[in-house]
Design a protein around this motif. Structure first.
Motif, short mmCIF file in Angstrom:
data_model
loop_
_atom_site.label_atom_id
_atom_site.label_comp_id
_atom_site.label_asym_id
_atom_site.label_seq_id
_atom_site.Cartn_x
_atom_site.Cartn_y
_atom_site.Cartn_z
N ASP A 128 0.83 -1.21 0.00
CA ASP A 128 0.00 0.00 0.00
C ASP A 128 0.87 1.26 0.00
OD1 ASP A 128 -2.21 -1.57 0.02
OD2 ASP A 128 -2.98 -0.91 1.96
N VAL A 129 1.95 1.21 0.76
CA VAL A 129 2.87 2.36 0.80
C VAL A 129 3.45 2.60 -0.58
CG1 VAL A 129 5.01 3.27 1.78
CG2 VAL A 129 3.42 2.00 3.23
N GLN A 130 3.85 1.55 -1.26
CA GLN A 130 4.43 1.70 -2.59
C GLN A 130 3.40 2.22 -3.59
OE1 GLN A 130 7.66 1.61 -3.17
NE2 GLN A 130 7.79 1.23 -0.95
N LYS A 131 2.14 1.78 -3.49
CA LYS A 131 1.10 2.28 -4.38
C LYS A 131 0.87 3.77 -4.14
CE LYS A 131 -1.44 -2.08 -4.86
NZ LYS A 131 -2.69 -2.81 -4.47
N MET A 132 0.84 4.18 -2.88
CA MET A 132 0.66 5.61 -2.58
C MET A 132 1.82 6.43 -3.14
SD MET A 132 -1.02 5.95 1.25
CE MET A 132 0.00 4.76 2.11
N ARG A 133 3.03 5.95 -2.95
CA ARG A 133 4.19 6.69 -3.45
C ARG A 133 4.15 6.81 -4.98
NH1 ARG A 133 9.82 5.25 -0.62
NH2 ARG A 133 10.15 7.44 -1.17
N ALA A 134 3.77 5.75 -5.65
CA ALA A 134 3.72 5.78 -7.12
C ALA A 134 2.68 6.79 -7.60
CB ALA A 134 3.41 4.39 -7.66
N GLU A 135 1.50 6.79 -6.98
CA GLU A 135 0.46 7.73 -7.38
C GLU A 135 0.87 9.17 -7.11
OE1 GLU A 135 -3.62 7.34 -6.65
OE2 GLU A 135 -3.59 5.15 -6.56
N LEU A 136 1.45 9.41 -5.96
CA LEU A 136 1.86 10.76 -5.60
C LEU A 136 2.96 11.27 -6.53
CD1 LEU A 136 1.75 10.25 -1.75
CD2 LEU A 136 0.35 11.88 -3.03
N ARG A 137 3.87 10.37 -6.91
CA ARG A 137 4.93 10.75 -7.85
C ARG A 137 4.32 11.21 -9.17
NH1 ARG A 137 7.20 6.06 -8.39
NH2 ARG A 137 8.14 6.19 -6.32
N GLU A 138 3.29 10.51 -9.64
CA GLU A 138 2.63 10.89 -10.89
C GLU A 138 1.97 12.26 -10.77
OE1 GLU A 138 -0.08 7.83 -11.97
OE2 GLU A 138 1.50 6.38 -12.48
N ARG A 139 1.61 12.65 -9.56
CA ARG A 139 0.96 13.95 -9.34
C ARG A 139 1.99 15.05 -9.03
NH1 ARG A 139 -4.66 12.93 -5.96
NH2 ARG A 139 -5.09 10.83 -6.71
N GLY A 140 3.26 14.74 -9.17
CA GLY A 140 4.30 15.75 -8.98
C GLY A 140 4.72 15.97 -7.55
N VAL A 141 4.41 15.01 -6.67
CA VAL A 141 4.75 15.14 -5.25
C VAL A 141 5.94 14.26 -4.91
CG1 VAL A 141 3.90 14.81 -2.88
CG2 VAL A 141 2.35 15.63 -4.67
N ARG A 142 6.92 14.82 -4.21
CA ARG A 142 8.03 14.03 -3.69
C ARG A 142 7.58 13.32 -2.42
NH1 ARG A 142 12.29 16.43 -1.46
NH2 ARG A 142 13.67 14.69 -1.87
N THR A 143 8.01 12.09 -2.23
CA THR A 143 7.72 11.38 -0.99
C THR A 143 9.02 10.90 -0.37
OG1 THR A 143 7.43 9.25 -2.14
CG2 THR A 143 5.46 10.61 -1.78
N LEU A 144 9.05 10.92 0.95
CA LEU A 144 10.18 10.42 1.72
C LEU A 144 9.63 9.46 2.76
CD1 LEU A 144 11.42 13.96 1.90
CD2 LEU A 144 13.04 12.22 1.23
N LEU A 145 10.33 8.37 2.97
CA LEU A 145 9.83 7.32 3.84
C LEU A 145 10.75 7.18 5.05
CD1 LEU A 145 7.57 5.16 3.90
CD2 LEU A 145 9.21 3.58 2.87
N SER A 146 10.18 7.32 6.25
CA SER A 146 10.93 7.07 7.47
C SER A 146 10.44 5.77 8.08
CB SER A 146 10.73 8.23 8.46
OG SER A 146 9.46 8.15 9.07
N SER A 147 10.91 5.46 9.27
CA SER A 147 10.46 4.24 9.93
C SER A 147 9.01 4.34 10.40
CB SER A 147 11.36 3.91 11.12
OG SER A 147 11.41 4.99 12.03
N VAL A 148 8.45 5.57 10.45
CA VAL A 148 7.10 5.75 10.98
C VAL A 148 6.16 6.47 10.03
CG1 VAL A 148 7.77 5.63 13.41
CG2 VAL A 148 7.84 7.83 12.22
#
Length: 284
Positions: free
Chosen positions: A165-185
């Motif tokens: 689910d995290v990877q799906k969210m990141r992929a969609e957000l990337r397509e919308r021009g949003v950078r994502t960063l993933l921490s332990s939480v």
């Protein structure tokens, strides 16, 4: 990764400062232990500058900068920095009152004005709300009201979101021009180009007078997870607490040295090793 016992004494003695992550590095699941807090004082006693560098919000950073024995706080994954400044006589004479002796204030360093920040965040909040509506295992993180530059989704602090689910969210957000960063939480959503490494180097150059290249040799970095990866790659001397082992698959460059203990106890172990080597320097 090497054990702390192999840290060369000359490497510890050559340091000008130590930069450290918060969650699951200094903090144990969000809690500050006596051992980890005391470790900051031990490092400071050896003459090192101390800089916290976290994905946590600016509101947290202001409290840390006022209360902890540190020189600066970088927040929201490098987008902002907070420093303490002594109040000038002119600034202190508001209302005819002179400033108290030793009075200081915390200043936020940001290249963008407040209105632009508000507009960016409003867009990010809309996107984050859409994500948590469609991925119900996730939720908005409970520290969002204290943030300035990004919005965070809880994927591991109070929620347990499946990695797919995290990877799906990141992929969609990337397509919308949003950078994502993933921490332990958290999953961080931002339009800012900064990361921990660029934020650190920018601060060291602007406020500490460090040459950007030389700074990578004069400061050590301590961290634990994926969003620390850029700093592990950028700095010459790096350390991981023991729980970094769970995140090695997300790191292109692992830390050089690793503690035997996790989280705050691991940070205290690293601090003790650095402090002992610095204190035991031979007489010139």
């Amino acid at each position: 990764m090497k054990p702390l016992s192999l840290l060369p004494p000359d490497a510890a003695r050559a340091l000008a400062g130590v930069i450290f992550d918060l969650d699951d590095t200094v903090l144990d699941h969000g809690a500050l232990t006596e051992a980890a807090y005391a470790a900051l004082f031990r490092l400071r006693e050896t003459g090192l500058a101390l800089i916290a560098c976290t994905g946590r919000p600016a509101g947290w950073g202001e409290v840390l900068q006022r209360q902890w024995p540190i020189d600066a706080t970088i927040v929201e994954n490098g987008a902002l920095a907070l420093v303490r400044e002594e109040e000038s006589d002119a600034a202190g004479h508001r209302g005819g009152h002179a400033p108290r002796a030793g009075a200081s204030r915390v200043v936020t360093l940001d290249d963008l004005d407040r209105e632009a920040r508000r507009a960016r965040r409003a867009e990010l909040i809309g996107l984050a709300n859409d994500m948590v509506r469609r991925f119900p295992a996730a939720a908005l993180a409970d520290d969002n009201d204290l943030r300035v530059t990004d919005v965070t989704i809880d994927i591991g602090e109070h929620r347990h979101v499946p990695p797919e689910d995290v990877q799906k969210m990141r992929a969609e957000l990337r397509e919308r021009g949003v950078r994502t960063l993933l921490s332990s939480v958290h999953l961080h959503l931002t339009y800012d180009p900064s990361d921990k490494a660029t934020g650190i180097v920018r601060l060291l150059s602007a406020r500490f007078g460090e040459d950007p290249t030389r700074a990578r040799h004069r400061y050590a970095f301590v961290g634990d997870s994926g969003n620390d990866g850029v700093a592990f790659a950028a700095f010459v001397l790096t350390f991981g607490v023991a729980n970094v082992r769970a995140h090695l698959g997300k790191l292109s460059v692992p830390p050089q040295f690793v503690a035997s203990l996790p989280m705050g106890r691991g940070f205290a172990e690293i601090a003790q090793q650095i402090a002992e080597l610095r204190k035991n320097a031979p007489e010139p």
